[in-house]
Motif scaffolding. Sequence first.
Motif, mmCIF file in Angstrom:
data_model
loop_
_atom_site.group_PDB
_atom_site.id
_atom_site.type_symbol
_atom_site.label_atom_id
_atom_site.label_comp_id
_atom_site.label_asym_id
_atom_site.label_seq_id
_atom_site.Cartn_x
_atom_site.Cartn_y
_atom_site.Cartn_z
ATOM 1 N N GLY A 204 -29.743 -5.336 8.994
ATOM 2 C CA GLY A 204 -29.463 -4.010 8.464
ATOM 3 C C GLY A 204 -28.175 -3.385 8.952
ATOM 4 O O GLY A 204 -27.771 -2.330 8.441
ATOM 5 N N ALA A 250 -24.317 -11.131 -2.934
ATOM 6 C CA ALA A 250 -25.266 -10.120 -2.465
ATOM 7 C C ALA A 250 -24.869 -9.570 -1.104
ATOM 8 O O ALA A 250 -24.988 -8.363 -0.848
ATOM 9 C CB ALA A 250 -26.674 -10.708 -2.410
ATOM 10 N N LEU A 251 -24.395 -10.427 -0.217
ATOM 11 C CA LEU A 251 -23.959 -9.973 1.099
ATOM 12 C C LEU A 251 -22.750 -9.049 0.975
ATOM 13 O O LEU A 251 -22.661 -8.011 1.651
ATOM 14 C CB LEU A 251 -23.621 -11.176 1.986
ATOM 15 N N ALA A 253 -21.984 -7.264 -1.643
ATOM 16 C CA ALA A 253 -22.399 -6.033 -2.316
ATOM 17 C C ALA A 253 -23.097 -5.072 -1.359
ATOM 18 O O ALA A 253 -22.874 -3.849 -1.407
ATOM 19 C CB ALA A 253 -23.317 -6.365 -3.491
ATOM 20 N N SER A 254 -23.933 -5.614 -0.473
ATOM 21 C CA SER A 254 -24.658 -4.759 0.471
ATOM 22 C C SER A 254 -23.787 -4.347 1.645
ATOM 23 O O SER A 254 -23.937 -3.251 2.191
ATOM 24 C CB SER A 254 -25.906 -5.475 0.984
ATOM 25 N N LYS A 256 -24.033 -5.561 4.500
ATOM 26 C CA LYS A 256 -24.885 -5.548 5.687
ATOM 27 C C LYS A 256 -25.508 -6.920 5.943
ATOM 28 O O LYS A 256 -25.627 -7.738 5.036
ATOM 29 C CB LYS A 256 -26.016 -4.525 5.511
ATOM 30 N N PRO A 258 -28.633 -9.246 6.310
ATOM 31 C CA PRO A 258 -29.934 -9.151 5.628
ATOM 32 C C PRO A 258 -31.052 -8.779 6.590
ATOM 33 O O PRO A 258 -30.940 -8.954 7.803
ATOM 34 C CB PRO A 258 -30.138 -10.565 5.066
#
Length: 272
Positions: A204, A250-251, A253-254, A256, A258
Amino acid sequence: MSAPERIPPRSVTGAALLAEGELTVRGRIRDASNAALYCTVAHDGREATCVYKPVAGERPLWDFPDGILAEREVAAYEVSEATGWGLVPPTVLREGPYGEGMVQLWIEATPEAELLALVDAEEPEPGWKAIGFAEVEEGRTALLVHADDERLRRLAVLDAVINNADRKGGHLLPTADGPLYGIDHGVTFHVENKLRTLLWGWAGEPLTAEAVGVLEGLRNALSDGGELALRLARLLTAAEVEATRARVEALLASGKHPEPSGEWPAIPWPPV
């Protein structure tokens, strides 16, 4: 007669030696779940110690029906090299005394380097990150922690990219000259999220600027026609390569690290 030249871990020459040298089995690694043989490889005055895992000695896994473990190990090395972090020892797929298999440079770990610990506390001390509570005896728990180490943080990013389902403590090899290596990447690259690791301490938290830059480089290398995409296509299914590309996206885009999904145990067992 001079002694053969020993090959350092981070060496293109070392990878070539693994692929081209004469492989000699010296013994078997008994605590491995699949056949793992301790070997030497020698060619033209150069010599190295290595691990040879023949495909014939693999135990089939019901949840990894596509491909072979040896190919996944080599794929993990290819991704590691593409990051520039050099977190996986040189690894090749080649023929050996017992058929085709994975051959990986042997790494001498530094036993005194403490990366994991169990502590009687509710919170980790400075320099450590919490993984979770573990039952150490009936009715008593302790906090499992790992070092707040930049090398481990890089490895946590790599594991998220390759979807490592088995990052145990025994798979972490710190060395006397500084680098840290991760080994045993046979259960990786699944199309479903199977991340299972001891390196949840940054879950997070924002990715470092360095990690973002590395992920952007991976995105380019995994694009259609990209060098890494072409290398992985020889080792993984098309769906697995696409899933790897999607995890990188995805990494980014976030922004953060996981977090555990809560759908299955997030920590491998046994953890070491």
